[in-house]
Scaffold this active site. Structure first.
Site, PDB file in Angstrom:
ATOM      1  N   SER A  56       0.846  -1.204   0.000  1.00 51.81           N
ATOM      2  CA  SER A  56       0.000   0.000   0.000  1.00 51.81           C
ATOM      3  C   SER A  56       0.879   1.252   0.000  1.00 51.81           C
ATOM      4  O   SER A  56       0.404   2.341  -0.307  1.00 51.81           O
ATOM      5  CB  SER A  56      -0.923   0.005   1.226  1.00 51.81           C
ATOM      6  OG  SER A  56      -0.180  -0.195   2.408  1.00 51.81           O
ATOM      7  N   GLU A 125       0.074 -12.456  -2.047  1.00 50.14           N
ATOM      8  CA  GLU A 125      -1.345 -12.483  -2.394  1.00 50.14           C
ATOM      9  C   GLU A 125      -1.664 -13.684  -3.278  1.00 50.14           C
ATOM     10  O   GLU A 125      -0.904 -13.984  -4.204  1.00 50.14           O
ATOM     11  CB  GLU A 125      -1.729 -11.190  -3.134  1.00 50.14           C
ATOM     12  CG  GLU A 125      -1.530  -9.941  -2.289  1.00 50.14           C
ATOM     13  CD  GLU A 125      -1.975  -8.667  -2.997  1.00 50.14           C
ATOM     14  OE1 GLU A 125      -2.572  -8.735  -4.097  1.00 50.14           O
ATOM     15  OE2 GLU A 125      -1.722  -7.578  -2.430  1.00 50.14           O
ATOM     16  N   GLU A 192      -9.171  -9.806   3.169  1.00 52.25           N
ATOM     17  CA  GLU A 192      -9.547  -8.420   2.868  1.00 52.25           C
ATOM     18  C   GLU A 192     -10.892  -8.379   2.152  1.00 52.25           C
ATOM     19  O   GLU A 192     -11.097  -9.059   1.130  1.00 52.25           O
ATOM     20  CB  GLU A 192      -8.451  -7.767   1.998  1.00 52.25           C
ATOM     21  CG  GLU A 192      -8.793  -6.339   1.616  1.00 52.25           C
ATOM     22  CD  GLU A 192      -7.609  -5.516   1.105  1.00 52.25           C
ATOM     23  OE1 GLU A 192      -6.458  -6.012   1.111  1.00 52.25           O
ATOM     24  OE2 GLU A 192      -7.854  -4.365   0.708  1.00 52.25           O
TER      25      GLU A 192
HETATM   26  O1  KIV Z   1      -0.463  -3.404   1.492  1.00 52.23           O
HETATM   27  C1  KIV Z   1      -1.168  -3.367   2.507  1.00 52.23           C
HETATM   28  O2  KIV Z   1      -1.155  -2.401   3.280  1.00 52.23           O
HETATM   29  C2  KIV Z   1      -2.026  -4.506   2.798  1.00 52.23           C
HETATM   30  C3  KIV Z   1      -3.076  -4.341   3.838  1.00 52.23           C
HETATM   31  C4  KIV Z   1      -4.160  -3.470   3.352  1.00 52.23           C
HETATM   32  C5  KIV Z   1      -3.601  -5.633   4.344  1.00 52.23           C
HETATM   33  O3  KIV Z   1      -1.899  -5.526   2.185  1.00 52.23           O
END
Ligand code: KIV
Length: 275
Positions: A56, A125, A192
């Protein structure tokens, strides 16, 4: 929340076995994202159990529309910064898009995140397609956190950031993926944006801790993007998040409230979940 810094430093470093004990005892696990040493230190002092160096960062730090442009160098850099600010929390580093396309490539990427970055665990993922990679990594001593449901690296394939697992066939696939990943050696899983009832069922069926984001209160723990829960991410806040800074004196108070509410099971509420 710990009354003072010395109390926080008296805590023992978080371990995988402790996280499993917490699940078995019904103690909620707290997780937030972190990208730098200053935030990591604040979160660590507040008693957050696990810090996720999420990809993220591509959106909230680098300003991209998706997580896809994030490189392994980027995550190594931010993981090192977080590790420098942390004494206790378990550090989970995200494997970015296309850094684990084969088990061998995943091993090289994971080794960098642990050796150069200081991560304790890596996150990737995907479901059935990642079973071989999870087995390959965990057999070589690398703890793995899986990520199911809405997997942001697949945003184009999914057609947007949408709730996953609502149809019976998708719910069945998610249950089977979670079980197969655990059997392959996964140590933890993030769910998620999945319906709360499905997340509760998967949580009860697995021995490994299940951390939810938009997956309801019955998961073993919760994670949010730290900038979302401080209300500073530009644009609309996701339904599953909450502005913990609103009405508080400072960032420390917001983080303390998050920890308290997750531990008490008062966050997330119905209004942050999906059916
Ligand atoms: O990249 C991220 O911050 C995540 C979270 C939203 C679980 O994968």
């Amino acid at each position: 929340m710990y009354a003072d810094k010395s109390q926080a430093q008296a805590r023992r470093p978080m371990t995988l076995s402790r996280l499993r004990e917490m699940k078995a005892a019904g103690e909620k696990i707290t997780m937030l994202t972190a990208y730098d040493a200053s935030f990591a230190s604040l979160l660590d002092e507040a008693g957050v159990d696990t810090l996720l160096i999420g990809d993220s960062l591509g959106m909230v730090i680098q300003g991209h529309d998706t997580t896809l442009p994030v490189s392994i160098d980027d995550v190594v850099y931010h993981t090192r910064a977080v590790a420098n600010g942390t004494h206790h929390a378990q550090l989970i580093a995200d494997m970015p898009f296309m850094s684990y396309a084969t088990p061998q490539q995943a091993l090289v990427s994971a080794a960098r995140l642990m050796q150069e970055g200081g991560a304790h665990m890596v996150k990737l993922e995907g479901g059935a397609v990642q079973v071989e990679t999870v087995r390959y990594l965990t057999e070589r001593g690398i703890p793995v956190c899986a990520h199911l449901g809405l997997t942001p690296q697949h945003v184009h394939k999914l057609g947007g950031y949408k709730v996953q697992g609502r149809e019976e066939h998708a719910a069945r696939a998610l249950r089977e993926d979670a079980a197969a990943l655990e059997a392959a050696g996964a140590d933890m899983v993030v769910l998620e944006c999945v319906p709360s009832a499905l997340a509760a069922e998967v949580t009860a069926a697995l021995d490994m801790p299940v951390i939810g984001i938009g997956a309801g209160v019955d998961c073993d723990g919760q994670v949010l993007v730290v900038y979302d829960m401080l209300g500073i991410t530009p644009g609309k806040r996701p339904k599953f998040s909450k502005d913990f800074l609103a009405g508080k004196a400072d960032v420390r108070a917001a983080i303390a409230d998050y920890v308290e509410q997750v531990r008490a099971g008062t966050f997330p509420g119905e209004e942050h979940a999906f059916s």
